[in-house]
Design a protein around this motif. Structure first.
Motif, PDB file in Angstrom:
ATOM      1  N   GLY A  32      35.755  -6.071 -32.153  1.00 41.59           N
ATOM      2  CA  GLY A  32      36.730  -5.122 -31.634  1.00 41.59           C
ATOM      3  C   GLY A  32      36.291  -3.684 -31.794  1.00 41.59           C
ATOM      4  O   GLY A  32      36.463  -2.852 -30.901  1.00 41.59           O
ATOM      5  N   LEU A  33      35.683  -3.364 -32.938  1.00 42.59           N
ATOM      6  CA  LEU A  33      35.332  -1.974 -33.234  1.00 42.59           C
ATOM      7  C   LEU A  33      34.087  -1.516 -32.482  1.00 42.59           C
ATOM      8  O   LEU A  33      33.938  -0.324 -32.203  1.00 42.59           O
ATOM      9  CB  LEU A  33      35.119  -1.803 -34.737  1.00 42.59           C
ATOM     10  N   ARG A  34      33.206  -2.422 -32.131  1.00 39.93           N
ATOM     11  CA  ARG A  34      31.942  -2.030 -31.500  1.00 39.93           C
ATOM     12  C   ARG A  34      32.165  -1.291 -30.171  1.00 39.93           C
ATOM     13  O   ARG A  34      31.645  -0.174 -30.002  1.00 39.93           O
ATOM     14  CB  ARG A  34      31.063  -3.267 -31.317  1.00 39.93           C
ATOM     15  N   PRO A  35      32.902  -1.834 -29.213  1.00 39.45           N
ATOM     16  CA  PRO A  35      33.125  -1.079 -27.966  1.00 39.45           C
ATOM     17  C   PRO A  35      33.959   0.182 -28.192  1.00 39.45           C
ATOM     18  O   PRO A  35      33.791   1.178 -27.491  1.00 39.45           O
ATOM     19  CB  PRO A  35      33.849  -2.077 -27.053  1.00 39.45           C
ATOM     20  N   PHE A  36      34.832   0.140 -29.179  1.00 37.71           N
ATOM     21  CA  PHE A  36      35.648   1.317 -29.498  1.00 37.71           C
ATOM     22  C   PHE A  36      34.756   2.453 -29.996  1.00 37.71           C
ATOM     23  O   PHE A  36      34.930   3.620 -29.605  1.00 37.71           O
ATOM     24  CB  PHE A  36      36.683   0.952 -30.559  1.00 37.71           C
ATOM     25  N   SER A  37      33.790   2.135 -30.839  1.00 33.70           N
ATOM     26  CA  SER A  37      32.888   3.167 -31.355  1.00 33.70           C
ATOM     27  C   SER A  37      32.026   3.746 -30.245  1.00 33.70           C
ATOM     28  O   SER A  37      31.685   4.934 -30.265  1.00 33.70           O
ATOM     29  CB  SER A  37      32.005   2.594 -32.474  1.00 33.70           C
ATOM     30  N   ARG A  38      31.686   2.926 -29.279  1.00 34.06           N
ATOM     31  CA  ARG A  38      30.927   3.428 -28.128  1.00 34.06           C
ATOM     32  C   ARG A  38      31.757   4.437 -27.346  1.00 34.06           C
ATOM     33  O   ARG A  38      31.234   5.452 -26.864  1.00 34.06           O
ATOM     34  CB  ARG A  38      30.506   2.268 -27.226  1.00 34.06           C
TER      35      ARG A  38
END
Length: 251
Positions: A223-229
Motif C-alpha cells: 500500500g505504501l509503495r505507490p503512495f510514496s511514489r
C-alpha cells in the motif's frame, strides 16, 4: 491527527522507499525535538547540530548541515534531536525558513515529521509544504481531529495537496469507525489505508529497520509503495480499489 497513530512510521517508511527504490536524496527531519523517534526507528544516533541550526539559523551552510545530518544508507539523511527535557529550543518560522532553503539546495525530497502541536504553533511550516499528509486511526477522536486538521491545512496551505492516511486499520475492529462513515464525516476521500500488522511492526522496531525493509512484500508495503511514489512526484497514487484489495476486503 493524534499521538500514537503512526505518523512517524508513515514518514520513515515513505522516506526510505523514496531514497532506496526511487534513488532520490531525501532529508528526513524530525520536529519532535524532545521525544522524536525517527532516528530510533532507523537505529541511528541523532546528530548534535540540529539544535544549533535552530538556535542560530544564520550559521546554516553546507558544512554546518553536513555535520548535523546522519546518513542512513546511500540516499537517506536524518536530521533530529534528543534535547534534554530541561531545554526548550525555540523552534520558529525564522529558524525553519533558512533550514528549508539549505535543504532544498542539497536534497531532492524533504520529509518533515511534524507533531500537530508544532504544526499549529508554526503554521508557516505547513504553508511552505507542497504536500501535507494527515495520519489517523479509525477512532472517533481520530475522525474528529482529522476533520479539524484538514480545515486548518486548507486555510494555511491552500495550494498544498492534502492527503489523508489511515494507519493500523483492523487493529481494533470492534472500536473502529467504518471507512465510508469516516470519509463522509471528514468530507474527504481517504488517500490510503494501511493495515495493522503487529508482528511485523514489532520485528521492525526490534531490528531498527523500516517496516518496508523488513517485510517488502507485506500488505503494508504494497500500500505504501505507490503512495510514496506519489509523494515524490513520480507517479499518481494507487486507485481506491487497490488499497481495498491490499486490505483483503471491501473496507
Amino acid at each position: 491527527a493524534r499521538g500514537g497513530v503512526g505518523a512517524t512510521s508513515v514518514s520513515v517508511n515513505s522516506a526510505w522507499l523514496i531514497a532506496t527504490e526511487l534513488e532520490q536524496r531525501v532529508a528526513l527531519v524530525d520536529l519532535d525535538l524532545h521525544f522524536g523517534t525517527v532516528a530510533l526507528s532507523l537505529d541511528v544516533e541523532p546528530g548534535r547540530g540540529f539544535i544549533d541550526a535552530i538556535e542560530t539559523p544564520n550559521r546554516i551552510d553546507g558544512l554546518f548541515l553536513e555535520r548535523a545530518v546522519v546518513r542512513v544508507g546511500k540516499n537517506l539523511f536524518v536530521l533530529g534531536s534528543e534535547s534534554k527535557l530541561s531545554q526548550a529550543p525555540h523552534l520558529s518560522a525564522a529558524a525553519i525558513d533558512p533550514l528549508l532553503t539549505r535543504l532544498k539546495t542539497d536534497f531532492d525530497c524533504i520529509v518533515f515529521d511534524v507533531p500537530r502541536s508544532v504544526a499549529l504553533a508554526i503554521p508557516e511550516l505547513v504553508g511552505l509544504s507542497q504536500t501535507v499528509v494527515v495520519v489517523s486511526d479509525l477512532s472517533l477522536a481520530g475522525m474528529r481531529d482529522t476533520l479539524r486538521l484538514a480545515e486548518f491545512v486548507r486555510n494555511v496551505a491552500p495550494k498544498a495537496k492534502l492527503l489523508i492516511v489511515v494507519n493500523g486499520a483492523g487493529q481494533s475492529k470492534k472500536g473502529e469507525i467504518g471507512i465510508e462513515e469516516f470519509e463522509q464525516h471528514i468530507e474527504t476521500e481517504l488517500s490510503l489505508i494501511l493495515p495493522s500488522d503487529l508482528s511485523i511492526a514489532a520485528k521492525s522496531a526490534g531490528q531498527g529497520r523500516p517496516l518496508v525493509a523488513v517485510a517488502p512484500k507485506s500488505k503494508y508495503s504494497a500500500g505504501l509503495r505507490p503512495f510514496s511514489r506519489e509523494l515524490a512526484g513520480v507517479a499518481p497514487s494507487a486507485k481506491k480499489a487497490l488499497w481495498r484489495r491490499v486490505l483483503g476486503g471491501n473496507g
